[in-house]
Write an enzyme that holds these catalytic residues in place. Structure first.
Site, PDB file in Angstrom:
ATOM      1  N   TRP A  59     -35.518 -53.557  -2.194  1.00 23.60           N
ATOM      2  CA  TRP A  59     -35.579 -52.587  -3.302  1.00 23.60           C
ATOM      3  C   TRP A  59     -35.231 -53.383  -4.473  1.00 23.60           C
ATOM      4  O   TRP A  59     -35.260 -53.357  -5.671  1.00 23.60           O
ATOM      5  CB  TRP A  59     -34.726 -51.416  -2.942  1.00 23.60           C
ATOM      6  N   LYS A  78     -31.451 -41.386  -0.594  1.00 26.31           N
ATOM      7  CA  LYS A  78     -32.011 -41.110   0.913  1.00 26.31           C
ATOM      8  C   LYS A  78     -31.028 -40.194   1.734  1.00 26.31           C
ATOM      9  O   LYS A  78     -29.767 -40.131   1.526  1.00 26.31           O
ATOM     10  CB  LYS A  78     -31.878 -42.480   1.845  1.00 26.31           C
ATOM     11  N   ASP A  86     -30.155 -46.408  -0.818  1.00 23.27           N
ATOM     12  CA  ASP A  86     -31.043 -46.326   0.516  1.00 23.27           C
ATOM     13  C   ASP A  86     -30.075 -46.393   1.630  1.00 23.27           C
ATOM     14  O   ASP A  86     -30.414 -46.732   2.709  1.00 23.27           O
ATOM     15  CB  ASP A  86     -32.112 -47.101   0.483  1.00 23.27           C
ATOM     16  N   ASP A 128     -23.856 -53.862  -0.684  1.00 18.99           N
ATOM     17  CA  ASP A 128     -23.962 -53.565   0.744  1.00 18.99           C
ATOM     18  C   ASP A 128     -22.890 -54.055   1.536  1.00 18.99           C
ATOM     19  O   ASP A 128     -22.094 -54.836   1.055  1.00 18.99           O
ATOM     20  CB  ASP A 128     -25.372 -54.054   1.416  1.00 18.99           C
ATOM     21  N   GLY A 155     -32.780 -56.516   1.015  1.00 27.49           N
ATOM     22  CA  GLY A 155     -33.068 -56.741  -0.426  1.00 27.49           C
ATOM     23  C   GLY A 155     -34.672 -56.357  -1.105  1.00 27.49           C
ATOM     24  O   GLY A 155     -34.820 -56.908  -2.152  1.00 27.49           O
ATOM     25  N   ASP A 157     -18.029 -51.782   0.810  1.00 23.70           N
ATOM     26  CA  ASP A 157     -18.514 -50.564   1.187  1.00 23.70           C
ATOM     27  C   ASP A 157     -18.610 -49.713  -0.043  1.00 23.70           C
ATOM     28  O   ASP A 157     -17.800 -49.541  -0.887  1.00 23.70           O
ATOM     29  CB  ASP A 157     -17.177 -49.996   2.122  1.00 23.70           C
TER      30      ASP A 157
HETATM   31  C1  LIG Z   1     -32.321 -48.844   5.172  1.00 23.13           C
HETATM   32  S1  LIG Z   1     -31.262 -50.256   4.742  1.00 23.13           S
HETATM   33  C2  LIG Z   1     -31.571 -50.379   3.033  1.00 23.13           C
HETATM   34  C3  LIG Z   1     -32.987 -51.460   2.728  1.00 23.13           C
HETATM   35  C4  LIG Z   1     -32.856 -51.811   1.444  1.00 23.13           C
HETATM   36  N1  LIG Z   1     -33.196 -50.695   0.476  1.00 23.13           N
HETATM   37  C5  LIG Z   1     -34.031 -52.688   1.205  1.00 23.13           C
HETATM   38  O1  LIG Z   1     -35.134 -52.360   0.573  1.00 23.13           O
HETATM   39  O2  LIG Z   1     -33.957 -53.814   1.861  1.00 23.13           O
HETATM   40  C6  LIG Z   1     -29.701 -49.598   4.792  1.00 23.13           C
HETATM   41  C7  LIG Z   1     -28.435 -50.343   4.260  1.00 23.13           C
HETATM   42  O3  LIG Z   1     -27.450 -49.437   4.027  1.00 23.13           O
HETATM   43  C8  LIG Z   1     -26.108 -50.234   4.090  1.00 23.13           C
HETATM   44  N2  LIG Z   1     -25.077 -49.306   3.987  1.00 23.13           N
HETATM   45  C9  LIG Z   1     -24.796 -48.417   5.050  1.00 23.13           C
HETATM   46  N3  LIG Z   1     -23.490 -47.690   4.867  1.00 23.13           N
HETATM   47  C10 LIG Z   1     -23.243 -48.431   3.782  1.00 23.13           C
HETATM   48  C11 LIG Z   1     -21.995 -48.108   2.989  1.00 23.13           C
HETATM   49  N4  LIG Z   1     -20.906 -47.145   3.045  1.00 23.13           N
HETATM   50  N5  LIG Z   1     -21.982 -49.091   1.730  1.00 23.13           N
HETATM   51  C12 LIG Z   1     -22.790 -49.954   1.327  1.00 23.13           C
HETATM   52  N6  LIG Z   1     -23.749 -50.174   2.241  1.00 23.13           N
HETATM   53  C13 LIG Z   1     -23.919 -49.322   3.159  1.00 23.13           C
HETATM   54  C14 LIG Z   1     -26.624 -50.761   5.426  1.00 23.13           C
HETATM   55  O4  LIG Z   1     -25.628 -51.913   5.681  1.00 23.13           O
HETATM   56  C15 LIG Z   1     -27.891 -51.309   5.237  1.00 23.13           C
HETATM   57  O5  LIG Z   1     -27.979 -52.545   5.069  1.00 23.13           O
END
Ligand SMILES: C[S@@+](CC[C@H](N)C(=O)[O-])C[C@H]1O[C@@H](n2cnc3c(N)ncnc32)[C@H](O)[C@@H]1O
Length: 224
Positions: free
Chosen positions: A55, A177, A120, A76, A53, A97
């Protein structure tokens, strides 16, 4: 992790904790925002891959005072608890998803569309560089598709696109990203078709060993 990288990592980790951000990722978005002004006061922001969270916190701060309005909609796969600090009632989250999101689901929250789409999203890393790069490229394609209705060739058969225009408003921005590797050039070239200005950013808070960078796509071109 090298010693110098560990020091840098620790520095951002400590700074985040001290400032009340739930993760050091906050500094990545802050740097992107300082350089590129992606989020405007009172804007509508979609934050894909928002857990835990940080961002959400930075994006809500950038909306400005509560009276300006606006929205930050986080998505997420994981359950996300909206951080109390820096977030107000303009922040909402959906658990699911991003690959299953439909424009209709997003329009329930942002009927006029979004001014900024942020991604991200990071797939669970396997340790196999090629697979990780490919999965990251897939998620970037999903973000591009959600934003502009990009008809992604590679995945088209598996998941036919449901909308041709996407949820990003004209002149809106997309940040995603991406892991550097084969296929990166293809995504950059695809994004270029839809935006006036494309830049690569590797924020200081990025680990030196990481292949990640952010593609900052500014000012969506008018459709057609
Ligand atoms: C690096 S973290 C994000 C950090 C976030 N931007 C923050 O500031 O806290 C990456 C996130 O992408 C999510 N993620 C990965 N694949 C996903 C998908 N297909 N759909 C939704 N979320 C996804 C993961 O569950 C993870 O929480």
């Amino acid at each position: 992790m090298s010693w110098s990288n560990k020091v840098l990592h620790d520095k951002f980790f400590k700074q985040a904790k001290k400032a009340g951000y739930v993760s050091r990722a906050a500094f990545k978005l802050k740097e992107i925002q300082d350089k590129h002004k992606i989020i405007s006061p009172g804007g509508f922001v979609l934050d894909l891959g928002c857990a835990p969270g940080a961002w959400l916190q930075v994006a809500c701060q950038e909306l400005g005072p509560r009276k300006r309005g606006g929205l930050v909609l986080g998505v997420d796969i994981q359950d996300v608890k909206i951080p109390q600090k820096f977030c107000d009632d303009r922040v909402r989250v959906l658990q699911g998803d991003a690959r299953d999101l439909t424009p209709q689901m997003l329009r329930e929250h942002g009927p006029q569309g979004f001014d900024a789409v942020l991604s991200d999203m990071l797939p669970p890393t396997t340790g196999h560089a090629e697979i990780d790069v490919e999965r990251s490229a897939e998620l970037a394609s999903v973000a591009l598709h959600i934003a502009v209705g990009y008809l992604f060739d590679k995945f088209e058969e598996e998941r036919p696109p449901t909308d041709e225009s996407g949820v990003l408003k004209a002149k809106g921005s997309l940040v995603m990203k991406i892991f550097e590797g084969s296929g990166t050039g293809e995504i950059v070239a695809d994004a270029r078709k839809y935006f006036e200005k494309i830049s690569r950013v590797r924020p200081q808070a990025t680990r030196k060993t990481s292949r990640e960078f952010y593609l900052v796509c500014k000012s969506r071109k008018p459709a057609g």
